[in-house]
Design a protein around this motif. Structure first.
Motif, PDB file in Angstrom:
ATOM      1  N   VAL A 168       0.855  -1.188   0.000  1.00  0.00           N
ATOM      2  CA  VAL A 168       0.000   0.000   0.000  1.00  0.00           C
ATOM      3  C   VAL A 168       0.887   1.233   0.000  1.00  0.00           C
ATOM      4  O   VAL A 168       1.708   1.417   0.904  1.00  0.00           O
ATOM      5  CB  VAL A 168      -0.933   0.018   1.231  1.00  0.00           C
ATOM      6  CG1 VAL A 168      -1.846   1.234   1.175  1.00  0.00           C
ATOM      7  CG2 VAL A 168      -1.745  -1.266   1.318  1.00  0.00           C
ATOM      8  N   LEU A 169       0.753   2.059  -1.032  1.00  0.00           N
ATOM      9  CA  LEU A 169       1.505   3.309  -1.132  1.00  0.00           C
ATOM     10  C   LEU A 169       0.577   4.451  -0.732  1.00  0.00           C
ATOM     11  O   LEU A 169      -0.429   4.703  -1.393  1.00  0.00           O
ATOM     12  CB  LEU A 169       2.008   3.518  -2.561  1.00  0.00           C
ATOM     13  CG  LEU A 169       2.767   4.823  -2.821  1.00  0.00           C
ATOM     14  CD1 LEU A 169       4.064   4.869  -2.014  1.00  0.00           C
ATOM     15  CD2 LEU A 169       3.060   4.974  -4.309  1.00  0.00           C
ATOM     16  N   LEU A 170       0.911   5.130   0.360  1.00  0.00           N
ATOM     17  CA  LEU A 170       0.064   6.196   0.888  1.00  0.00           C
ATOM     18  C   LEU A 170       0.669   7.565   0.612  1.00  0.00           C
ATOM     19  O   LEU A 170       1.882   7.755   0.690  1.00  0.00           O
ATOM     20  CB  LEU A 170      -0.125   6.027   2.395  1.00  0.00           C
ATOM     21  CG  LEU A 170      -0.783   4.721   2.866  1.00  0.00           C
ATOM     22  CD1 LEU A 170      -0.855   4.686   4.387  1.00  0.00           C
ATOM     23  CD2 LEU A 170      -2.166   4.552   2.253  1.00  0.00           C
ATOM     24  N   GLY A 171      -0.185   8.511   0.297  1.00  0.00           N
ATOM     25  CA  GLY A 171       0.240   9.888   0.069  1.00  0.00           C
ATOM     26  C   GLY A 171      -0.994  10.737  -0.169  1.00  0.00           C
ATOM     27  O   GLY A 171      -2.023  10.224  -0.617  1.00  0.00           O
ATOM     28  N   GLU A 172      -0.901  11.998   0.121  1.00  0.00           N
ATOM     29  CA  GLU A 172      -2.054  12.865  -0.076  1.00  0.00           C
ATOM     30  C   GLU A 172      -2.152  13.295  -1.543  1.00  0.00           C
ATOM     31  O   GLU A 172      -1.251  13.052  -2.340  1.00  0.00           O
ATOM     32  CB  GLU A 172      -1.972  14.074   0.852  1.00  0.00           C
ATOM     33  CG  GLU A 172      -2.045  13.715   2.327  1.00  0.00           C
ATOM     34  CD  GLU A 172      -3.251  12.827   2.664  1.00  0.00           C
ATOM     35  OE1 GLU A 172      -4.361  13.100   2.154  1.00  0.00           O
ATOM     36  OE2 GLU A 172      -3.074  11.862   3.424  1.00  0.00           O
ATOM     37  N   ALA A 173      -3.258  13.936  -1.885  1.00  0.00           N
ATOM     38  CA  ALA A 173      -3.483  14.391  -3.259  1.00  0.00           C
ATOM     39  C   ALA A 173      -2.349  15.304  -3.707  1.00  0.00           C
ATOM     40  O   ALA A 173      -1.936  16.201  -2.967  1.00  0.00           O
ATOM     41  CB  ALA A 173      -4.820  15.116  -3.346  1.00  0.00           C
ATOM     42  N   GLY A 174      -1.842  15.060  -4.907  1.00  0.00           N
ATOM     43  CA  GLY A 174      -0.788  15.902  -5.459  1.00  0.00           C
ATOM     44  C   GLY A 174       0.617  15.500  -5.093  1.00  0.00           C
ATOM     45  O   GLY A 174       1.580  16.159  -5.512  1.00  0.00           O
ATOM     46  N   GLN A 175       0.780  14.423  -4.339  1.00  0.00           N
ATOM     47  CA  GLN A 175       2.110  14.008  -3.918  1.00  0.00           C
ATOM     48  C   GLN A 175       2.770  13.015  -4.888  1.00  0.00           C
ATOM     49  O   GLN A 175       3.870  12.561  -4.627  1.00  0.00           O
ATOM     50  CB  GLN A 175       2.063  13.400  -2.510  1.00  0.00           C
ATOM     51  CG  GLN A 175       1.808  14.447  -1.431  1.00  0.00           C
ATOM     52  CD  GLN A 175       2.013  13.900  -0.026  1.00  0.00           C
ATOM     53  OE1 GLN A 175       1.636  12.777   0.286  1.00  0.00           O
ATOM     54  NE2 GLN A 175       2.616  14.707   0.828  1.00  0.00           N
ATOM     55  N   GLY A 176       2.109  12.695  -6.002  1.00  0.00           N
ATOM     56  CA  GLY A 176       2.776  11.920  -7.046  1.00  0.00           C
ATOM     57  C   GLY A 176       2.478  10.441  -7.078  1.00  0.00           C
ATOM     58  O   GLY A 176       3.216   9.684  -7.721  1.00  0.00           O
ATOM     59  N   LYS A 177       1.406   9.986  -6.447  1.00  0.00           N
ATOM     60  CA  LYS A 177       1.095   8.545  -6.444  1.00  0.00           C
ATOM     61  C   LYS A 177       0.809   8.047  -7.864  1.00  0.00           C
ATOM     62  O   LYS A 177       1.301   6.992  -8.275  1.00  0.00           O
ATOM     63  CB  LYS A 177      -0.107   8.262  -5.541  1.00  0.00           C
ATOM     64  CG  LYS A 177       0.089   8.631  -4.082  1.00  0.00           C
ATOM     65  CD  LYS A 177      -1.089   8.210  -3.228  1.00  0.00           C
ATOM     66  CE  LYS A 177      -2.397   8.863  -3.625  1.00  0.00           C
ATOM     67  NZ  LYS A 177      -2.382  10.332  -3.491  1.00  0.00           N
ATOM     68  N   THR A 178       0.013   8.822  -8.599  1.00  0.00           N
ATOM     69  CA  THR A 178      -0.328   8.417  -9.968  1.00  0.00           C
ATOM     70  C   THR A 178       0.895   8.470 -10.873  1.00  0.00           C
ATOM     71  O   THR A 178       1.126   7.560 -11.682  1.00  0.00           O
ATOM     72  CB  THR A 178      -1.435   9.324 -10.534  1.00  0.00           C
ATOM     73  OG1 THR A 178      -2.630   9.132  -9.767  1.00  0.00           O
ATOM     74  CG2 THR A 178      -1.724   9.012 -11.998  1.00  0.00           C
ATOM     75  N   TYR A 179       1.696   9.491 -10.740  1.00  0.00           N
ATOM     76  CA  TYR A 179       2.904   9.643 -11.554  1.00  0.00           C
ATOM     77  C   TYR A 179       3.839   8.456 -11.324  1.00  0.00           C
ATOM     78  O   TYR A 179       4.385   7.885 -12.277  1.00  0.00           O
ATOM     79  CB  TYR A 179       3.587  10.949 -11.177  1.00  0.00           C
ATOM     80  CG  TYR A 179       4.168  11.721 -12.333  1.00  0.00           C
ATOM     81  CD1 TYR A 179       3.441  11.913 -13.502  1.00  0.00           C
ATOM     82  CD2 TYR A 179       5.437  12.279 -12.253  1.00  0.00           C
ATOM     83  CE1 TYR A 179       3.976  12.634 -14.560  1.00  0.00           C
ATOM     84  CE2 TYR A 179       5.983  13.003 -13.306  1.00  0.00           C
ATOM     85  CZ  TYR A 179       5.244  13.170 -14.457  1.00  0.00           C
ATOM     86  OH  TYR A 179       5.778  13.877 -15.507  1.00  0.00           O
ATOM     87  N   LEU A 180       4.016   8.094 -10.050  1.00  0.00           N
ATOM     88  CA  LEU A 180       4.894   6.967  -9.733  1.00  0.00           C
ATOM     89  C   LEU A 180       4.298   5.655 -10.242  1.00  0.00           C
ATOM     90  O   LEU A 180       5.023   4.791 -10.750  1.00  0.00           O
ATOM     91  CB  LEU A 180       5.122   6.886  -8.225  1.00  0.00           C
ATOM     92  CG  LEU A 180       6.043   5.756  -7.734  1.00  0.00           C
ATOM     93  CD1 LEU A 180       7.425   5.862  -8.366  1.00  0.00           C
ATOM     94  CD2 LEU A 180       6.170   5.781  -6.206  1.00  0.00           C
ATOM     95  N   SER A 181       2.984   5.503 -10.138  1.00  0.00           N
ATOM     96  CA  SER A 181       2.324   4.290 -10.632  1.00  0.00           C
ATOM     97  C   SER A 181       2.545   4.132 -12.129  1.00  0.00           C
ATOM     98  O   SER A 181       2.846   3.032 -12.622  1.00  0.00           O
ATOM     99  CB  SER A 181       0.823   4.330 -10.324  1.00  0.00           C
ATOM    100  OG  SER A 181       0.578   4.338  -8.933  1.00  0.00           O
ATOM    101  N   GLU A 182       2.403   5.227 -12.867  1.00  0.00           N
ATOM    102  CA  GLU A 182       2.611   5.186 -14.313  1.00  0.00           C
ATOM    103  C   GLU A 182       4.066   4.887 -14.653  1.00  0.00           C
ATOM    104  O   GLU A 182       4.357   4.170 -15.618  1.00  0.00           O
ATOM    105  CB  GLU A 182       2.189   6.516 -14.940  1.00  0.00           C
ATOM    106  CG  GLU A 182       0.684   6.764 -14.872  1.00  0.00           C
ATOM    107  CD  GLU A 182       0.283   8.148 -15.329  1.00  0.00           C
ATOM    108  OE1 GLU A 182      -0.918   8.371 -15.569  1.00  0.00           O
ATOM    109  OE2 GLU A 182       1.177   9.017 -15.434  1.00  0.00           O
ATOM    110  N   TRP A 183       4.975   5.402 -13.861  1.00  0.00           N
ATOM    111  CA  TRP A 183       6.399   5.154 -14.093  1.00  0.00           C
ATOM    112  C   TRP A 183       6.727   3.685 -13.868  1.00  0.00           C
ATOM    113  O   TRP A 183       7.415   3.054 -14.683  1.00  0.00           O
ATOM    114  CB  TRP A 183       7.238   6.029 -13.163  1.00  0.00           C
ATOM    115  CG  TRP A 183       8.721   5.877 -13.365  1.00  0.00           C
ATOM    116  CD1 TRP A 183       9.502   6.551 -14.271  1.00  0.00           C
ATOM    117  CD2 TRP A 183       9.591   4.990 -12.650  1.00  0.00           C
ATOM    118  NE1 TRP A 183      10.806   6.135 -14.165  1.00  0.00           N
ATOM    119  CE2 TRP A 183      10.892   5.170 -13.182  1.00  0.00           C
ATOM    120  CE3 TRP A 183       9.403   4.064 -11.628  1.00  0.00           C
ATOM    121  CZ2 TRP A 183      11.999   4.464 -12.717  1.00  0.00           C
ATOM    122  CZ3 TRP A 183      10.496   3.348 -11.166  1.00  0.00           C
ATOM    123  CH2 TRP A 183      11.775   3.542 -11.703  1.00  0.00           C
TER     124      TRP A 183
END
Length: 222
Positions: A88-103
């Motif tokens: 589980v990768l936790l982070g608030e909105a705008g902290q890059g969870k989606t960007y890292l997932s795509e990477w």
């Protein structure tokens, strides 16, 4: 075509008359490579080129940027678990969870030829009027269609399809925005129920999965 349990017997048998001898995993992989070649290409093209890998703190308190803990966890060289595992990768909105997932999905698609990353994100179902009526398995399989690469023979048979593919170690699930899906499903099933469904899928198949969510949601809802 032989099941993993029959590998020893197969290796001690003379198969010279056969054109090919394939494990069930390799047999299914031949179909997946053909079906998902364009999907894999799109994940590679969608990999952010300007991502600066963040330092990620693991449950043990260890912080690492390179090597990236998520990359190591999902990589093809990762040790399999019979009971399955969910990170589980936790982070608030705008902290890059989606960007890292795509990477991570793009890197796996580009370098790990023996596995197929399956990237599920909120942008795939936001605006769909029927999302709250979809099962977890239907949402996962719909991710292929969202990239314009539907696996038509799996649609309508999502549960069986995913269980076979996960059990054979072909798929790595990256479920970005799990909290958004859980909240949209709230009228039909509880957040805990959605998570239990995913845990059950991992446990039944030995799959290795990653989900991302806002930390505030995780602490308040889970």
């Amino acid at each position: 075509v032989f099941a993993p349990s029959a590998e020893t017997a197969v290796r001690t048998t003379d198969w010279r008359a056969a054109k090919r001898v394939l494990s069930s995993r390799d047999y299914l992989a031949t179909f997946m490579r053909a079906e998902l070649s364009r999907y894999r290409e799109q994940l590679v093209r969608g990999k952010p080129s300007d991502l600066e890998l963040p330092a990620i703190e693991t449950p043990s308190g260890f912080r690492s940027r390179i090597p990236n803990p998520i990359d190591l966890y999902l990589g093809s060289g990762a040790v399999a678990s019979e009971e399955g595992q969910i990170a589980v990768l936790l982070g608030e909105a705008g902290q890059g969870k989606t960007y890292l997932s795509e990477w991570v999905a793009g890197k796996l698609a580009d370098t790990a030829q023996d596995i197929f990353p399956v990237l599920v994100s909120a942008r795939q179902w936001v605006g769909m009027p029927s999302v709250e009526h979809l099962t977890l398995e239907e949402v996962i399989v719909n991710s292929f269609r969202a990239f314009g690469c539907p696996v038509r023979w799996a649609e309508g048979n999502e549960k069986m399809f995913l269980r076979v593919a996960f059990r054979l170690g072909l798929f790595r699930l990256i479920f970005d925005g799990f909290d958004e899906f859980a909240l949209q499903s709230g009228s039909r099933v509880s957040t805990r129920g959605v998570l239990d469904s995913l845990v059950g899928l991992a446990r039944d198949t030995g799959a290795r999965m990653l989900i991302t969510a806002r930390g505030s949601f995780w602490k308040g809802q889970v």
